[in-house]
Scaffold this active site. Structure first.
Site, PDB file in Angstrom:
ATOM      1  CG  ASP A   7      51.864  -7.098 -11.779  1.00  0.00           C
ATOM      2  OD1 ASP A   7      51.337  -7.289 -10.669  1.00  0.00           O
ATOM      3  OD2 ASP A   7      52.463  -6.051 -12.065  1.00  0.00           O
ATOM      4  CD  GLU A  12      49.049  -4.573  -7.551  1.00  0.00           C
ATOM      5  OE1 GLU A  12      49.347  -5.536  -6.825  1.00  0.00           O
ATOM      6  OE2 GLU A  12      49.841  -3.990  -8.313  1.00  0.00           O
TER       7      GLU A  12
END
Length: 898
Positions: free
Chosen positions: A474, A543
């Site tokens: 992330d 994702e």
């Protein structure tokens, strides 16, 4: 396969003595038929052998104590310890030993396991028998790390402490030749507790370990333990490690390749050694002489090898998967000393940014649209070779071309299967834990991070299935960490692309990631995937997905208590243990609302499950179809989508394409439909028909028949486009599907793709509404996009009763069974969403590979479905087939083996 296993070509010798003490015998150190008793074999004949510890004895430090010298003494009696498999986290080992009830059921994982048991160290122990001989060197080899850290003891001596053995991934090799005794020897590993780190900003995060984030309930032991193989390695004076091949494939013609072979040579002695390294690839042989100073390790590089007309490795949808083998050996002062082998493929992978800043991939010079899903290992990191093969069979059957692994590196057999089946892989580090808390890293953490990159680089780099590596998830790594990762990967001669983040981030050396990282992760309607909003079909998204994925009823009854089943369909705002611990994903709320508003309020559990299959089918299909259709767009084309997730670590109600019991349900077949290699599809954004071809060559001439049906079966529109060519590795848009005046609010569209002979090569059925779904894209956030209007599909509840005639039969060939189910609609109404299931007794046979399922037939149509599975799954019963549909009564058919 393990790099030295094939070189050794010998098998484990082991025995079980009273008390079930596992004794590991080093056969390369035992006497045998090659000479008189006690003489031992010639070192030249046994050099370079590797043996894997077959299992351990396990005990809590509370019971065993902390005296490593005593516990690693060969005379210590571990008969009261628990026998566990070779790769076992502490909890995984205890589960294998039958310590707990079914931890998949209800809240047993929380209620039947005491987390306090894992706040103390645990010991792993095994015993080996040896006959040391001059000139031999024996090593304890940890090809992967210990979670989270450990002490390693051998014959009463600590050979490594937690300052060395730390982190989930770094490999270690310890020379125990000086400690080896004739007869019994003992190895003991003291594993320290692992902390659950979910928020580095508010919690202590001491280790670069492995966690499951918010994907499911966490394992109570936090995966502490020996999760990868531990080996004993014997060599002569010089060891050979990490053989690898740097490949350069000529583009675009693929007419030749240059291969550069490298490996590490280590002098294990106090003297200078003249080493000769040799290698072979097919009929090509090569050799090089190297002089090694005492205890020197050096990289040996051979002159490049030229290959004409190489056998090129391709992803499954684009070609074949040929592999080459490199076999190497080294001698020391003329005596055979060590050897190793590895498989590799010849292929080229590149990644770039397009004009919109989006990342895209090229494989062997051809554009490669990533259509993949996220992989999750077992919650207790257990190894199951049969299940792994079954899961890869599902990956191939689905038509996925890529699997992403976030921070949970797999064992060698995983990557071998990917190579063999042509599945590209995107491994990398995990998000949100200490792996991303760079500011809190100590110097020791930086060392572990770099060593992790070295180890995983060597593990992965020869596999042609590797598409790239994420050094950040992330976030993007800091400049210091980024360089450590890149230096670590470079040590293995890494060739695949390296990406800084799955989010829209930039790092100093790698530059822009070209990944969106925008979600969503929870329910959105099918139409959401078309368009330029966050998760829409443009650019690369590593994702995202529609979240809830409700298994079929049989699977649910295995994991949920009666109260949990009732809550599932009646109380969507109530937390479910088989969702996540995180409040972001612990209840079905938005999904339950959408199900009720779109399909009508469920009348019971079975009705809720049926409606869920419809919703999961249509939204999963739409995600993959949208990215397929938009790959040829002129404005920010789609370049990749990773469905979140492929599978679950533990039985779950969200984020999967097939449930933990391996039963494929509606979401599986929706995705599978979208991923067919030659596919005709409906676009939710502009009501157009699109044609997608994942192969490299144009296909045609073809024809596309588009038919629109009213809810009562009345044909309201029918048109055939002919001829049509499906461009290779591309998408094209055909005609617009009209909405006829006066059509029912809920209606159907059927698309049939035929070849030049009139054979149907693809069939796709949509249930649509004149009232569209709408989302508030202005209120988009990472988790979801709020839905503000709902399609009216409630008309499906009012379908007239359908009629289906069905026959079934089965045939066996060796261990494999194929069941055929022929369905025909002899009535005057549509038979909607028909599901066929092979059952043994009253239990679904899963896994099973179906040619299709959840199919719809109009009057006069017929279809034969096939299911393939293993004979052992029948449990000595005759197979039967259960058939049901939205408007077709459930019944059971005999499907006897012929």
């Amino acid at each position: 396969m393990p790099r030295s296993t094939q070189w050794a070509r010998t098998q484990w010798a082991r025995r079980v003595i009273p008390g079930l003490v596992v004794v590991l015998i080093l056969p390369f150190l035992l006497t045998g038929s090659d000479g008189p008793a006690g003489a031992g074999p010639d070192p030249a004949a046994v050099a370079g052998q590797v043996r894997t510890v077959p299992g351990w004895r396990l005990r809590s430090g509370t019971e065993a104590g902390d005296d490593g010298a005593a516990l690693s003494s060969p005379s210590y009696d571990d008969g009261a310890w628990t026998a566990v498999p070779a790769r076992s986290t502490v909890l995984g080992g205890l589960v294998a030993a039958g310590r707990y009830p079914d931890l998949n059921y209800s809240a047993n994982l929380r209620d039947k396991v005491d987390p306090k048991d894992f706040t103390v160290p645990w010991w792993y122990r095994t015993t080996v028998t040896a006959a040391p001989a001059p000139g031999r060197h024996t090593f304890v080899d940890l090809p992967g790390g210990v979670i989270p850290k450990a002490e390693v003891w051998f014959n009463g001596t600590m050979i490594a402490g937690t300052d060395v053995v730390a982190g989930a991934y770094p490999a270690h090799r310890f020379d125990v030749s000086g400690l080896l005794r004739p007869g019994a020897n003992a190895l003991a590993v003291k594993v320290f507790p692992s902390s659950l780190c979910l928020d580095p900003d508010t919690q202590p995060c001491p280790d670069l370990s492995i966690g499951f984030l918010d994907w499911n309930q966490p394992p109570p032991d936090n995966n502490m333990g020996v999760w990868r193989d531990v080996r004993f390695v014997e060599t002569g004076a010089v060891s050979l490690r990490d053989p690898r091949v740097v490949t350069r494939l000529a583009l675009p013609g693929l007419e030749s390749a240059e291969l550069t072979v490298r490996a590490e040579l280590a002098n294990n002695t106090d003297r200078t050694v003249a080493a000769r390294a040799t290698g072979k690839i097919g009929t090509l042989s090569f050799a090089k002489d190297v002089t090694l100073a005492p205890h020197e390790t050096t990289t040996v590089t051979f002159e490049p090898i030229h290959l004409d007309r190489p056998r090129v490795w391709w992803p499954a949808q684009m070609g074949d998967q040929p592999m080459y083998r490199l076999a190497m050996a080294v001698s020391a002062d003329g005596t055979p000393s060590d050897g190793a082998s590895t498989d590799f493929g010849v292929r080229d992978v590149q990644s770039r940014l397009n004009g919109g800043g989006d990342r895209y991939y090229l494989v062997n010079g051809k554009p490669f649209l990533v259509r993949g899903a996220g992989w999750v290992p077992d919650l207790f990191l257990r190894s199951d070779a049969r299940r792994l093969q079954d899961e890869f069979s599902y990956i191939r059957d689905l038509g996925l071309n890529t699997i992403r692994l976030e921070g949970k590196g797999e064992n060698d057999e995983f990557y071998q299967l990917a190579d063999r089946l042509g599945i590209m892989l995107l491994p990398g580090w995990e998000c949100c834990t200490k792996w991303q808390a760079y500011a809190k890293w100590t110097p020791a953490d930086h060392a572990v991070a770099r060593a992790s990159a070295v180890t995983e680089g060597h593990r992965l780099r020869n596999h042609p299935s590797i598409l790239g590596f994420y050094v950040g998830s992330d976030t993007a790594p800091t400049p210091e960490v980024e360089k450590e990762y890149l230096d670590g990967l470079a040590a293995s001669d890494w060739q695949a692309p390296v990406i800084s983040s799955i989010g829209w981030r930039t790092s100093p050396l790698l530059g822009a990631s070209g990944n969106k990282g925008l979600g969503p992760y929870w329910w959105v309607p099918p139409s959401y995937w078309y368009g330029k909003q966050k998760g829409g079909a443009f650019g690369f998204e590593a994702e995202h997905g529609p979240g809830p994925a409700i298994p079929e009823l049989g699977s649910l009854e295995k994991i949920l208590s009666p109260q949990e089943l009732a809550d599932l369909w009646q109380h969507g705002d109530k937390p479910q243990f088989h969702l996540s611990w995180s409040e972001n994903f612990d209840r079905l709320a938005e999904y339950s609302t959408a199900l009720e508003r779109r399909y009508g309020k469920p009348t019971g559990l079975a009705d809720f499950v049926e409606k869920s299959q419809l919703a999961n089918y249509e939204v999963n299909r739409a995600q993959f179809e949208a990215y397929g259709a938009e790959q040829s767009a002129t404005d920010r084309p789609s370049t990749g989508t990773i469905y979140w997730l492929l599978n679950n670590a533990w039985p779950s109600l969200f984020w999967h394409l097939y449930d933990h019991s391996m039963a494929p349900s509606g979401g599986y077949f929706g995705a599978r439909t979208a991923l067919r290699p030659l596919h005709v599809q409906y676009r939710y954004d502009n009501a157009a028909v699109a044609l997608v071809n994942t192969g490299l060559r144009d296909a045609g001439p073809l024809s596309v028949q588009t038919t629109v049906f009213d809810l009562d079966g009345t044909q309201r529109y029918d048109h055939t486009t002919n001829p049509v060519t499906a461009k290779g590795n591309a998408a094209s848009t055909l005609d617009t599907v009209p909405v006829p005046d006066g059509i029912s609010t809920t209606y159907f569209v059927r698309l049939l793709l035929r070849d030049a002979q009139g054979n149907v090569v693809d069939r796709n059925v949509y249930w649509l509404s004149t009232q569209p779904d709408e989302v508030n894209t202005e209120a988009d956030e990472w988790r979801l996009s709020p839905q503000t209007a709902y399609a009216d599909l409630s008309g499906l509840r009012r379908l007239a009763k359908g009629t289906v005639s069905a026959t079934a039969s089965s045939e066996a060939r060796g261990d494999d069974v194929t069941t055929h189910v022929t369905l025909t609609n002899p009535g005057d109404q549509v038979a909607f969403f028909l599901r066929a299931t092979v059952i043994a007794g009253d239990t679904e046979v899963a896994p099973a590979i179906w040619s299709d399922d959840y199919v719809t037939l109009w009057p006069g149509e017929s279809m034969t479905l096939t299911a393939k599975y293993r004979r052992a799954q029948l449990n000595n019963t005759e197979p039967a087939v259960r058939l049901n549909g939205v408007n077709v009564d459930t019944r059971q058919l005999a499907a006897p083996l012929g």
